[in-house]
Design a protein around this motif. Structure first.
Motif, PDB file in Angstrom:
ATOM      1  N   ARG A  12     -30.361 107.727  15.482  1.00  0.00           N
ATOM      2  CA  ARG A  12     -29.892 109.005  16.049  1.00  0.00           C
ATOM      3  C   ARG A  12     -29.910 109.010  17.579  1.00  0.00           C
ATOM      4  O   ARG A  12     -29.535 110.010  18.195  1.00  0.00           O
ATOM      5  N   ALA A  14     -28.322 107.136  20.577  1.00  0.00           N
ATOM      6  CA  ALA A  14     -27.258 106.172  20.899  1.00  0.00           C
ATOM      7  C   ALA A  14     -27.726 105.097  21.885  1.00  0.00           C
ATOM      8  O   ALA A  14     -27.439 103.914  21.696  1.00  0.00           O
ATOM      9  N   ASN A  56     -20.394 102.014  18.888  1.00  0.00           N
ATOM     10  CA  ASN A  56     -21.409 102.793  18.166  1.00  0.00           C
ATOM     11  C   ASN A  56     -21.926 103.949  19.022  1.00  0.00           C
ATOM     12  O   ASN A  56     -23.094 103.968  19.398  1.00  0.00           O
ATOM     13  N   PRO A  57     -21.072 104.928  19.305  1.00  0.00           N
ATOM     14  CA  PRO A  57     -21.492 106.013  20.198  1.00  0.00           C
ATOM     15  C   PRO A  57     -22.266 107.142  19.513  1.00  0.00           C
ATOM     16  O   PRO A  57     -22.768 108.033  20.192  1.00  0.00           O
ATOM     17  N   ASP A  58     -22.361 107.108  18.182  1.00  0.00           N
ATOM     18  CA  ASP A  58     -22.974 108.252  17.509  1.00  0.00           C
ATOM     19  C   ASP A  58     -23.665 107.839  16.205  1.00  0.00           C
ATOM     20  O   ASP A  58     -23.566 106.697  15.762  1.00  0.00           O
ATOM     21  N   TYR A  59     -24.350 108.798  15.632  1.00  0.00           N
ATOM     22  CA  TYR A  59     -25.150 108.594  14.429  1.00  0.00           C
ATOM     23  C   TYR A  59     -24.336 107.989  13.280  1.00  0.00           C
ATOM     24  O   TYR A  59     -24.764 107.015  12.651  1.00  0.00           O
ATOM     25  N   GLU A  60     -23.172 108.550  13.001  1.00  0.00           N
ATOM     26  CA  GLU A  60     -22.376 108.091  11.858  1.00  0.00           C
ATOM     27  C   GLU A  60     -21.988 106.620  11.998  1.00  0.00           C
ATOM     28  O   GLU A  60     -22.072 105.848  11.044  1.00  0.00           O
ATOM     29  N   ASN A  62     -23.517 104.408  13.830  1.00  0.00           N
ATOM     30  CA  ASN A  62     -24.738 103.608  13.773  1.00  0.00           C
ATOM     31  C   ASN A  62     -25.163 103.355  12.326  1.00  0.00           C
ATOM     32  O   ASN A  62     -25.505 102.228  11.960  1.00  0.00           O
TER      33      ASN A  62
END
Length: 104
Positions: A12, A14, A56-60, A62
């Protein structure tokens, strides 16, 4: 692998995730005990970190990426070079797609 565990812990976050992801790839290069690949790791670490921040800028993203990294960790821990190559190829193919989409 410590870097993978840090990726999971920072899914969570980034910035933390990106650093752990870059460390993951550098650790694999270091594990080869190949002087050329170790030197390459030092040369590419900043660019690697930058590209991970794009892919990979966000939770999803990642969470989706973790499964590819986990496959690499599993193959390495099983000492299965063919499986490790396939897992890394799949991981890099996914990252390449994300980079192409970001550049569009």
């Amino acid at each position: 692998m410590d870097a993978f565990k840090r990726m999971e812990a920072n899914v969570r976050n980034a910035e933390g995730y990106a650093q752990a992801d870059a460390d993951f790839h550098i650790a694999i290069l270091a594990a080869t005990h190949n002087d050329y690949l170790n030197a390459l790791g030092g040369l590419i670490s900043a660019d690697l970190l930058s590209s991970i921040k794009v892919t990979n800028p966000d939770y999803e993203k990642n969470v989706a990426s973790l499964k590819f990294h986990e496959a690499v960790v599993t193959a390495i821990s099983e000492h299965d070079p063919a499986k490790a190559k396939l897992a890394m190829d799949t991981l890099l193919e996914d990252a390449g797609k994300k980079l192409r989409m970001a550049g569009s």
